[in-house]
Design a protein around this motif. Sequence first.
Motif, PDB file in Angstrom:
ATOM      1  N   THR A 114     -43.062  47.479 -18.749  1.00  0.00           N
ATOM      2  CA  THR A 114     -43.372  46.312 -17.930  1.00  0.00           C
ATOM      3  C   THR A 114     -44.177  45.343 -18.776  1.00  0.00           C
ATOM      4  OG1 THR A 114     -44.147  45.597 -15.742  1.00  0.00           O
ATOM      5  CG2 THR A 114     -45.532  47.183 -16.915  1.00  0.00           C
ATOM      6  N   TRP A 120     -49.242  43.550 -12.309  1.00  0.00           N
ATOM      7  CA  TRP A 120     -48.892  44.825 -12.920  1.00  0.00           C
ATOM      8  C   TRP A 120     -49.868  45.932 -12.512  1.00  0.00           C
ATOM      9  CZ3 TRP A 120     -51.043  40.640 -15.158  1.00  0.00           C
ATOM     10  CH2 TRP A 120     -52.301  40.795 -15.742  1.00  0.00           C
ATOM     11  N   VAL A 185     -47.063  48.973 -20.954  1.00  0.00           N
ATOM     12  CA  VAL A 185     -47.190  47.524 -20.812  1.00  0.00           C
ATOM     13  C   VAL A 185     -47.015  46.969 -22.227  1.00  0.00           C
ATOM     14  CG1 VAL A 185     -48.609  45.600 -20.017  1.00  0.00           C
ATOM     15  CG2 VAL A 185     -48.774  47.832 -18.887  1.00  0.00           C
ATOM     16  N   CYS A 239     -40.546  44.579  -6.645  1.00  0.00           N
ATOM     17  CA  CYS A 239     -40.400  45.336  -7.891  1.00  0.00           C
ATOM     18  C   CYS A 239     -38.949  45.768  -8.041  1.00  0.00           C
ATOM     19  CB  CYS A 239     -41.322  46.561  -7.883  1.00  0.00           C
ATOM     20  SG  CYS A 239     -41.136  47.616  -9.340  1.00  0.00           S
TER      21      CYS A 239
END
Length: 288
Positions: A114, A120, A185, A239
């Motif tokens: 992501t 997030w 991330v 999402c």
Amino acid sequence: MKEKLVSGFIYIVSLLPFWFLYLLSDVLFVLIYHIVGYRKKVVFENLRNAFPEKSDSEIKEIAREFYRYFPDLLVEIVKLASISEKSVRERIELLNPEEVFRHINQGKSVIGVTAHYGNWEMGIHSLSLMMNTPELIIYKPLNNKVFNEVYNRIRTRFGATMVPMKQILRHMIKLKNIPHISMFVADQTPVYQDSDYFMEFLNQDTLVYTGTERIARLTKNPVVFCEIRRKKKRGYYSCKFTTLIENPDDYQEHEITHIHNQFTEQIIRSEPAYWLWSHRRWKRKRRS
């Protein structure tokens, strides 16, 4: 002692209702955008370099939208310290969780990717509640140890396990026979000793992490992108999961890294205000 004080303060503020937190956000917007000008030079430089085709008025509009979204993000992250399971489920709509479970049900683990886009942090809570298998959140420890511990305690409220980047393999070895998801991330700025690979990202020569690709190749697990989009209503998100890589062995070196970074760029370009433009993403330059 400092950790308890910070943690206690954040928890108390998190008990405030969303409507009141958004009033605080309105005040923060005026403060950081109109009065303090928080990192305005960084934000405008990043935007102009990323979108050279856009006019000054377009850049200013994106910047203003970013600064309007940024304090909302801050108060929402604070709220995560006490948010209920019910509220998390209501505020992040999972469009296709079956895409993750498709791999899990085949006995595979998932390499999740992501970006610092949307919320997030709330996505960690949502993913924790979605999964009935282990969830590893791979992170870069903050320099401030107090805030690092406080944030990690918040992130693990619903069962996630926080794993520092340098301990990834150790945790994956423990779970080698248990299907799980490891979430990266992947748009952070690496230090030179962690990566020496540059690629074009948002129109700029960018040092990027290759760890996601290395782990995918080592484990031969699929790579799935978690795309968190902000809805029109404040505090609500969607999402969507997209499998970018089914079999890592089918790709050349650095190709997986290019694919997930290019996917991130497409998302940012579609609605640029919701990426973290205040981050000094391009501070690393090629060394001669």
